[in-house]
Structure formats: C-alpha cells, structure tokens
Design a protein around this motif. Structure first.
Motif, PDB file in Angstrom:
ATOM      1  N   SER A   1       0.818  -1.215   0.000  1.00  0.00           N
ATOM      2  CA  SER A   1       0.000   0.000   0.000  1.00  0.00           C
ATOM      3  C   SER A   1       0.848   1.260   0.000  1.00  0.00           C
ATOM      4  O   SER A   1       0.433   2.305  -0.507  1.00  0.00           O
ATOM      5  CB  SER A   1      -0.970  -0.004   1.199  1.00  0.00           C
ATOM      6  OG  SER A   1      -0.315  -0.225   2.415  1.00  0.00           O
ATOM      7  N   THR A   2       2.068   1.164   0.528  1.00  0.00           N
ATOM      8  CA  THR A   2       2.990   2.301   0.493  1.00  0.00           C
ATOM      9  C   THR A   2       3.538   2.512  -0.920  1.00  0.00           C
ATOM     10  O   THR A   2       3.542   3.634  -1.448  1.00  0.00           O
ATOM     11  CB  THR A   2       4.160   2.073   1.472  1.00  0.00           C
ATOM     12  OG1 THR A   2       3.643   1.926   2.798  1.00  0.00           O
ATOM     13  CG2 THR A   2       5.125   3.250   1.436  1.00  0.00           C
ATOM     14  N   ARG A   3       3.970   1.427  -1.552  1.00  0.00           N
ATOM     15  CA  ARG A   3       4.564   1.544  -2.879  1.00  0.00           C
ATOM     16  C   ARG A   3       3.533   1.911  -3.947  1.00  0.00           C
ATOM     17  O   ARG A   3       3.842   2.654  -4.894  1.00  0.00           O
ATOM     18  CB  ARG A   3       5.270   0.236  -3.248  1.00  0.00           C
ATOM     19  CG  ARG A   3       6.513  -0.022  -2.403  1.00  0.00           C
ATOM     20  CD  ARG A   3       7.121  -1.381  -2.683  1.00  0.00           C
ATOM     21  NE  ARG A   3       7.598  -1.502  -4.065  1.00  0.00           N
ATOM     22  CZ  ARG A   3       8.097  -2.622  -4.574  1.00  0.00           C
ATOM     23  NH1 ARG A   3       8.171  -3.723  -3.818  1.00  0.00           N
ATOM     24  NH2 ARG A   3       8.509  -2.652  -5.827  1.00  0.00           N
ATOM     25  N   ILE A   4       2.294   1.424  -3.800  1.00  0.00           N
ATOM     26  CA  ILE A   4       1.245   1.775  -4.757  1.00  0.00           C
ATOM     27  C   ILE A   4       0.813   3.223  -4.579  1.00  0.00           C
ATOM     28  O   ILE A   4       0.506   3.927  -5.543  1.00  0.00           O
ATOM     29  CB  ILE A   4       0.028   0.831  -4.596  1.00  0.00           C
ATOM     30  CG1 ILE A   4       0.381  -0.587  -5.028  1.00  0.00           C
ATOM     31  CG2 ILE A   4      -1.174   1.349  -5.403  1.00  0.00           C
ATOM     32  CD1 ILE A   4       0.739  -0.743  -6.486  1.00  0.00           C
ATOM     33  N   GLY A   5       0.777   3.678  -3.322  1.00  0.00           N
ATOM     34  CA  GLY A   5       0.376   5.053  -3.056  1.00  0.00           C
ATOM     35  C   GLY A   5      -0.877   5.188  -2.209  1.00  0.00           C
ATOM     36  O   GLY A   5      -1.319   6.309  -1.930  1.00  0.00           O
ATOM     37  N   PHE A   6      -1.464   4.084  -1.787  1.00  0.00           N
ATOM     38  CA  PHE A   6      -2.641   4.140  -0.910  1.00  0.00           C
ATOM     39  C   PHE A   6      -2.258   4.690   0.468  1.00  0.00           C
ATOM     40  O   PHE A   6      -3.053   5.346   1.131  1.00  0.00           O
ATOM     41  CB  PHE A   6      -3.266   2.755  -0.723  1.00  0.00           C
ATOM     42  CG  PHE A   6      -3.762   2.116  -1.989  1.00  0.00           C
ATOM     43  CD1 PHE A   6      -4.371   2.873  -2.979  1.00  0.00           C
ATOM     44  CD2 PHE A   6      -3.639   0.752  -2.190  1.00  0.00           C
ATOM     45  CE1 PHE A   6      -4.838   2.286  -4.142  1.00  0.00           C
ATOM     46  CE2 PHE A   6      -4.105   0.147  -3.340  1.00  0.00           C
ATOM     47  CZ  PHE A   6      -4.701   0.916  -4.329  1.00  0.00           C
ATOM     48  N   LEU A   7      -1.036   4.379   0.903  1.00  0.00           N
ATOM     49  CA  LEU A   7      -0.541   4.791   2.216  1.00  0.00           C
ATOM     50  C   LEU A   7       0.612   5.778   1.994  1.00  0.00           C
ATOM     51  O   LEU A   7       1.758   5.376   1.788  1.00  0.00           O
ATOM     52  CB  LEU A   7      -0.069   3.564   3.008  1.00  0.00           C
ATOM     53  CG  LEU A   7       0.350   3.768   4.463  1.00  0.00           C
ATOM     54  CD1 LEU A   7      -0.841   4.196   5.319  1.00  0.00           C
ATOM     55  CD2 LEU A   7       0.951   2.479   5.019  1.00  0.00           C
ATOM     56  N   ASN A   8       0.292   7.088   2.021  1.00  0.00           N
ATOM     57  CA  ASN A   8       1.338   8.078   1.763  1.00  0.00           C
ATOM     58  C   ASN A   8       2.159   8.352   3.031  1.00  0.00           C
ATOM     59  O   ASN A   8       1.837   7.867   4.119  1.00  0.00           O
ATOM     60  CB  ASN A   8       0.743   9.369   1.192  1.00  0.00           C
ATOM     61  CG  ASN A   8      -0.274  10.003   2.127  1.00  0.00           C
ATOM     62  OD1 ASN A   8      -0.118   9.975   3.343  1.00  0.00           O
ATOM     63  ND2 ASN A   8      -1.326  10.574   1.551  1.00  0.00           N
ATOM     64  N   ASP A   9       3.205   9.132   2.881  1.00  0.00           N
ATOM     65  CA  ASP A   9       4.120   9.379   4.003  1.00  0.00           C
ATOM     66  C   ASP A   9       3.421  10.023   5.191  1.00  0.00           C
ATOM     67  O   ASP A   9       3.651   9.634   6.347  1.00  0.00           O
ATOM     68  CB  ASP A   9       5.276  10.281   3.543  1.00  0.00           C
ATOM     69  CG  ASP A   9       6.240   9.560   2.619  1.00  0.00           C
ATOM     70  OD1 ASP A   9       6.207   8.313   2.596  1.00  0.00           O
ATOM     71  OD2 ASP A   9       7.017  10.239   1.913  1.00  0.00           O
ATOM     72  N   GLU A  10       2.563  10.993   4.921  1.00  0.00           N
ATOM     73  CA  GLU A  10       1.887  11.704   6.015  1.00  0.00           C
ATOM     74  C   GLU A  10       0.975  10.765   6.795  1.00  0.00           C
ATOM     75  O   GLU A  10       0.978  10.754   8.033  1.00  0.00           O
ATOM     76  CB  GLU A  10       1.080  12.877   5.457  1.00  0.00           C
ATOM     77  CG  GLU A  10       0.387  13.698   6.538  1.00  0.00           C
ATOM     78  CD  GLU A  10      -0.411  14.862   5.971  1.00  0.00           C
ATOM     79  OE1 GLU A  10      -1.158  15.479   6.748  1.00  0.00           O
ATOM     80  OE2 GLU A  10      -0.286  15.134   4.763  1.00  0.00           O
ATOM     81  N   LEU A  11       0.176   9.976   6.055  1.00  0.00           N
ATOM     82  CA  LEU A  11      -0.730   9.031   6.713  1.00  0.00           C
ATOM     83  C   LEU A  11       0.063   7.974   7.486  1.00  0.00           C
ATOM     84  O   LEU A  11      -0.288   7.615   8.618  1.00  0.00           O
ATOM     85  CB  LEU A  11      -1.622   8.361   5.670  1.00  0.00           C
ATOM     86  CG  LEU A  11      -2.632   7.321   6.184  1.00  0.00           C
ATOM     87  CD1 LEU A  11      -3.583   7.940   7.198  1.00  0.00           C
ATOM     88  CD2 LEU A  11      -3.417   6.719   5.013  1.00  0.00           C
ATOM     89  N   ASN A  12       1.131   7.499   6.888  1.00  0.00           N
ATOM     90  CA  ASN A  12       1.985   6.503   7.540  1.00  0.00           C
ATOM     91  C   ASN A  12       2.527   7.030   8.872  1.00  0.00           C
ATOM     92  O   ASN A  12       2.506   6.336   9.894  1.00  0.00           O
ATOM     93  CB  ASN A  12       3.133   6.128   6.606  1.00  0.00           C
ATOM     94  CG  ASN A  12       3.941   4.952   7.123  1.00  0.00           C
ATOM     95  OD1 ASN A  12       3.511   4.218   8.003  1.00  0.00           O
ATOM     96  ND2 ASN A  12       5.135   4.777   6.584  1.00  0.00           N
ATOM     97  N   LYS A  13       2.985   8.279   8.874  1.00  0.00           N
ATOM     98  CA  LYS A  13       3.528   8.877  10.096  1.00  0.00           C
ATOM     99  C   LYS A  13       2.445   9.033  11.157  1.00  0.00           C
ATOM    100  O   LYS A  13       2.679   8.772  12.348  1.00  0.00           O
ATOM    101  CB  LYS A  13       4.154  10.240   9.782  1.00  0.00           C
ATOM    102  CG  LYS A  13       5.460  10.161   9.010  1.00  0.00           C
ATOM    103  CD  LYS A  13       5.983  11.552   8.673  1.00  0.00           C
ATOM    104  CE  LYS A  13       7.254  11.464   7.849  1.00  0.00           C
ATOM    105  NZ  LYS A  13       7.745  12.822   7.450  1.00  0.00           N
ATOM    106  N   GLN A  14       1.256   9.467  10.738  1.00  0.00           N
ATOM    107  CA  GLN A  14       0.164   9.656  11.687  1.00  0.00           C
ATOM    108  C   GLN A  14      -0.223   8.352  12.367  1.00  0.00           C
ATOM    109  O   GLN A  14      -0.397   8.293  13.585  1.00  0.00           O
ATOM    110  CB  GLN A  14      -1.061  10.252  10.976  1.00  0.00           C
ATOM    111  CG  GLN A  14      -0.961  11.742  10.704  1.00  0.00           C
ATOM    112  CD  GLN A  14      -2.239  12.278  10.101  1.00  0.00           C
ATOM    113  OE1 GLN A  14      -2.527  12.043   8.930  1.00  0.00           O
ATOM    114  NE2 GLN A  14      -3.028  12.976  10.897  1.00  0.00           N
ATOM    115  N   ILE A  15      -0.371   7.303  11.576  1.00  0.00           N
ATOM    116  CA  ILE A  15      -0.811   6.025  12.137  1.00  0.00           C
ATOM    117  C   ILE A  15       0.311   5.375  12.947  1.00  0.00           C
ATOM    118  O   ILE A  15       0.068   4.805  14.008  1.00  0.00           O
ATOM    119  CB  ILE A  15      -1.298   5.080  11.020  1.00  0.00           C
ATOM    120  CG1 ILE A  15      -2.428   5.742  10.229  1.00  0.00           C
ATOM    121  CG2 ILE A  15      -1.788   3.769  11.621  1.00  0.00           C
ATOM    122  CD1 ILE A  15      -3.580   6.257  11.070  1.00  0.00           C
ATOM    123  N   THR A  16       1.536   5.506  12.491  1.00  0.00           N
ATOM    124  CA  THR A  16       2.666   4.957  13.244  1.00  0.00           C
ATOM    125  C   THR A  16       2.749   5.586  14.634  1.00  0.00           C
ATOM    126  O   THR A  16       3.033   4.908  15.628  1.00  0.00           O
ATOM    127  CB  THR A  16       3.985   5.190  12.486  1.00  0.00           C
ATOM    128  OG1 THR A  16       3.925   4.506  11.224  1.00  0.00           O
ATOM    129  CG2 THR A  16       5.178   4.658  13.271  1.00  0.00           C
TER     130      THR A  16
END
Length: 297
Positions: free
Chosen positions: A226-241
C-alpha cells in the motif's frame, strides 16, 4: 439446511479487505481474476428474499436498486429464467466504493438468496457474481475470497469460484480489525489509475508472501504494497505509526485504512484514530471470520 419462515429466505455474507493483489486478465471473465491475500471480516451483508406475486424488485438499504454489477448478474439470470418473482431486501452495513468489497457482498448475497427459487447450485451463482464483477470492473478476487475462503485468505489461482483456488489461515479470535474510511475510490478508477503498478508490484509482493504464509508476513507486505502503490502516503503513515505503538500492523486498500490489534488495545486505538479526524465515514471494529459457511436464517 436453510430455514424458511413467513416466505422469507435470508443469506448473510462477510466482507473482504484485501492487502495486496496482482490482476490477471485472460479474455474470459470466468478465468480472469487476481492472486493476492486479504482478510475475511465481519459484519455481514444480510439479504432477504420475500416471496410475492410481483416481478423481482431489489431494495438496497431501503433504496431502489442502482447497482450496476448486481443488475448485470440479474440480467444473466434472466437469460435462463423469463421471470423471477419476489422482493429482495439488502442490508449493507458498511460504506460502499471504499474498499470493503461491498459490490461483491451485495451481488453474491442476492444471488444466493435466490438459490432455491432458481434451482441452481451455489457455485454457479457465485460464478455469475464473479463474472458480473469482472465485466463491470468492480472486483477481481473478492467473490472468490468470500465464497471460498475464511480468515486470512490467499488467492493462489485467479478466477471464479470453482475455477480459482485459495488457501485460508485462521486469524486468532483475540485480534480486532479496526477500519477507517478515508474517502471514496471506485475499483474501476483504481484499476485504471494503478493498473501497471498493481501488476508489477503485486506479483513481487505475492511471490514474497507465498514463501511464508502467516499473518505477520501478510501485515508487513500489505503495508509495503500500500505504500509503494500510493494508498498509504508518508503523512498518513507517520500519523498512524505515531498512534500505533500497540498495533500488530496496518495497511491501506483503496480508501480503507486497516489496523490489527489485540483486543485489549482496541478501545485505546479507536479513540486515538477518532482524534485524528481522518475517518470521513466513522471507525469500524470487526472480528475475523474463521469459518467458510454462509449463515442462513
């Protein structure tokens, strides 16, 4: 054995949130599909057939049918049945066009509710649902996963039920699956926008996963996909992490953010997600469906 009460036949079908997949097109809707893996989850789409003397009418959440995939499936049924009588009531509890495979659950549950009236085998009806999904570009592997699998379901061969093949692994009942709808994205738009990436990255991720079919590897690779495809962008990834110190893992499919946690941390994570105000259609808590048996009442 189905139980009929007051001329009513009901079928319940669980949902499916896939983690990664590789589309495979063959030119034949029956063998077209995808390989990949996803989770079979609650709640269930409940569809009831009420016997009447009127031509078939379908209501989805109390609204007149406006569902292209289901219309295609019903048209295929009418090729062999001049008339189908009755009223279909569909209760779909999750948001549509987000990533919960609602197109599949609505279509599959409706056809299965008509099984006794039509006198057709369940697998034949599931194949019609799959074909309708492929034709309308609303799904490639959801019907196969829902109809044939349970828990963590791995699609190892593409195609409709009876043609495609799956491997299923039970997901511990102590795990909660938390989802959050971030917006709307149709499967057709997704396949058009990301088609080439899905094929290349999907095959690479699937080949990694098939070497070690277990939940932890699924979560790791679903996040990578989902990160490489673009469903999970950097901002969203940081928020959820930042709020997911006690999570088992998370990923995004289309516009569905999916987080797995041990039950003890469910309330804590739900409260933290709500504070982010990321979820435009609420937060949902699901449990894994670890049986391959449609509930009929």
């Amino acid at each position: 054995m189905s139980l009929l009460r007051n001329s009513e036949k009901c079928v319940e079908v669980p949902h499916h949130v896939t983690g990664f997949w590789r589309p495979i097109y063959t030119g034949d809707p029956l063998t077209t599909g995808s390989i990949g893996a996803g989770l079979i989850i609650s709640p269930y789409t409940k569809t009831c057939l009420h016997d009447t003397d009127e031509k078939l009418k379908v209501l989805i959440n109390n609204s007149i049918l406006e569902h292209t995939t289901l219309k295609t499936a019903l048209e295929k049924l009418l090729e062999h049945n001049k008339e189908i009588m009755g009223t279909i009531l569909v209760n779909e509890p999750l948001p549509v066009r987000v990533g919960y495979a609602t197109s599949s659950t609505i279509t599959l549950s409706t056809l299965l509710a008509l099984k006794e009236k039509l006198g057709l085998p369940s697998t034949s009806l599931a194949q019609i649902a799959h074909v309708a999904e492929v034709i309308n570009k609303t799904g490639l592997g959801d019907v196969l996963s829902i109809y044939s699998g349970y828990g963590l379901t791995v699609r190892t061969k593409p195609g409709a039920p009876g043609i495609g093949e799956v491997i299923s692994v039970r997901v511990p009942a102590s795990i909660s699956i938390i989802t959050c709808a971030l917006g709307v994205m149709s499967t057709q738009a997704m396949l058009t926008s990301y088609g080439a990436y899905l094929e290349k990255i999907g095959e690479e991720i699937f080949n990694k996963f098939i070497e070690e079919i277990e939940l932890s590897n699924f979560l790791r690779l679903a996040k990578e996909f989902s990160t490489r495809i673009g469903f999970l962008n950097d901002e969203l990834n940081k928020q959820i992490t930042s709020i997911c110190k006690n999570c088992l893992g998370f990923y995004a499919k289309k516009k569905v953010l999916t987080i797995l946690v041990e039950d003890a941390y469910t309330t804590e994570i739900v409260e933290k997600i709500l504070k982010t105000k990321l979820c435009v259609m609420g937060v949902h808590v699901h449990y894994p469906v670890n049986t391959n048996k449609f509930t009929e009442s």
